[in-house]
Design a protein around this motif. Structure first.
Motif, short mmCIF file in Angstrom:
data_model
loop_
_atom_site.label_atom_id
_atom_site.label_comp_id
_atom_site.label_asym_id
_atom_site.label_seq_id
_atom_site.Cartn_x
_atom_site.Cartn_y
_atom_site.Cartn_z
N ASP A 61 0.65 -1.24 0.05
CA ASP A 61 0.04 -0.06 0.18
C ASP A 61 0.72 1.28 0.19
OD1 ASP A 61 -2.30 -1.61 -0.09
OD2 ASP A 61 -2.78 -1.47 2.08
N GLY A 62 2.26 1.24 0.07
CA GLY A 62 3.27 2.46 0.00
C GLY A 62 3.23 2.93 1.24
N LEU A 63 2.90 2.56 2.52
CA LEU A 63 3.12 3.12 3.73
C LEU A 63 4.57 2.92 4.33
CD1 LEU A 63 -0.06 3.28 3.47
CD2 LEU A 63 -0.07 2.61 5.99
N ILE A 64 5.19 1.81 3.90
CA ILE A 64 6.40 1.64 4.09
C ILE A 64 7.38 1.17 3.04
CG2 ILE A 64 5.87 0.99 6.62
CD1 ILE A 64 6.25 -1.99 5.86
N ARG A 65 8.52 1.22 3.22
CA ARG A 65 9.48 0.58 1.89
C ARG A 65 10.40 -0.20 2.52
NH1 ARG A 65 14.10 3.30 1.93
NH2 ARG A 65 14.32 5.37 2.72
N PHE A 66 10.96 -1.22 1.65
CA PHE A 66 12.10 -2.15 2.16
C PHE A 66 13.16 -1.38 1.62
CE2 PHE A 66 15.37 -4.70 -0.15
CZ PHE A 66 15.63 -5.79 0.89
N THR A 67 14.40 -1.40 2.75
CA THR A 67 15.43 -0.74 2.61
C THR A 67 16.67 -1.79 2.40
OG1 THR A 67 15.69 -0.81 4.98
CG2 THR A 67 14.58 1.09 3.91
N LYS A 68 16.55 -2.80 3.26
CA LYS A 68 17.94 -3.69 2.86
C LYS A 68 17.49 -4.97 3.50
CE LYS A 68 20.15 -2.26 7.11
NZ LYS A 68 21.15 -1.48 7.95
N GLU A 69 18.32 -5.95 3.07
CA GLU A 69 18.19 -7.23 3.73
C GLU A 69 19.53 -7.92 4.20
OE1 GLU A 69 16.74 -11.97 2.50
OE2 GLU A 69 15.96 -10.20 1.19
N GLU A 70 19.55 -8.28 5.26
CA GLU A 70 20.93 -8.73 6.18
C GLU A 70 20.46 -10.17 6.81
OE1 GLU A 70 22.54 -5.68 8.43
OE2 GLU A 70 23.01 -4.48 7.06
N ASN A 71 21.38 -11.13 6.56
CA ASN A 71 20.98 -12.48 6.94
C ASN A 71 19.66 -12.85 7.19
OD1 ASN A 71 23.82 -12.36 7.80
ND2 ASN A 71 23.37 -11.08 9.79
N LYS A 72 18.95 -12.51 6.02
CA LYS A 72 17.65 -13.04 5.87
C LYS A 72 16.57 -12.12 6.33
CE LYS A 72 18.52 -17.74 4.18
NZ LYS A 72 18.32 -19.12 4.28
N ARG A 73 16.90 -11.00 7.02
CA ARG A 73 16.17 -10.24 7.74
C ARG A 73 15.88 -8.85 6.79
NH1 ARG A 73 17.48 -10.33 14.20
NH2 ARG A 73 16.71 -12.71 14.40
N LYS A 74 14.74 -8.61 6.65
CA LYS A 74 14.45 -7.54 5.63
C LYS A 74 14.04 -6.34 6.56
CE LYS A 74 12.13 -9.93 1.98
NZ LYS A 74 11.07 -9.90 1.02
N SER A 75 14.76 -5.28 6.32
CA SER A 75 14.30 -4.00 7.06
C SER A 75 13.55 -2.94 6.26
CB SER A 75 15.82 -3.26 7.36
OG SER A 75 16.77 -3.90 8.17
#
Length: 112
Positions: A61-75
């Protein structure tokens, strides 16, 4: 702002509110769950299923955005649209709180 998005998210669930509130700082799902438990003194505990379902919907819905993935954890981080929704909800909560104390709510003004 898309009225459909506004209708879907306002009023917000406590879970939605705390996720969006937490994502004012970049975090991954587990961080958000821990942060919410901490700031609510364990009163609000978000399950992994609820967390990841909410993150997925909020991202779509565009309220948040994916920033990065480290050790299979999406921020993720809140977007400008998410910030608008959060501010609308914060004002709504403030109005409810002031009205519950018998005070009139004046929006952005202190006590006009």
């Amino acid at each position: 702002m898309d009225e459909k998005i506004k209708r879907v998210y306002i009023p917000m669930t406590e879970t939605g509110f705390y996720i969006l509130f937490s994502l004012q700082n970049e975090m991954h799902g587990y961080n958000i769950m821990q942060h919410v438990k901490e700031i609510t003194s364990d009163e609000i505990v978000i399950s992994p299923g609820t967390m990841y379902g909410s993150l997925s919907k909020m991202e779509k819905d565009g309220l948040i955005r994916f920033t990065k993935e480290e050790n299979k954890r999406k921020s993720y981080r809140i977007t400008p649209l998410g910030e608008q929704i959060l501010q609308i909800e914060l004002k709504r909560i403030q109005r409810l709180y002031q009205n519950s104390k018998g005070e009139r709510y004046y929006g952005n003004q202190e006590n006009a």
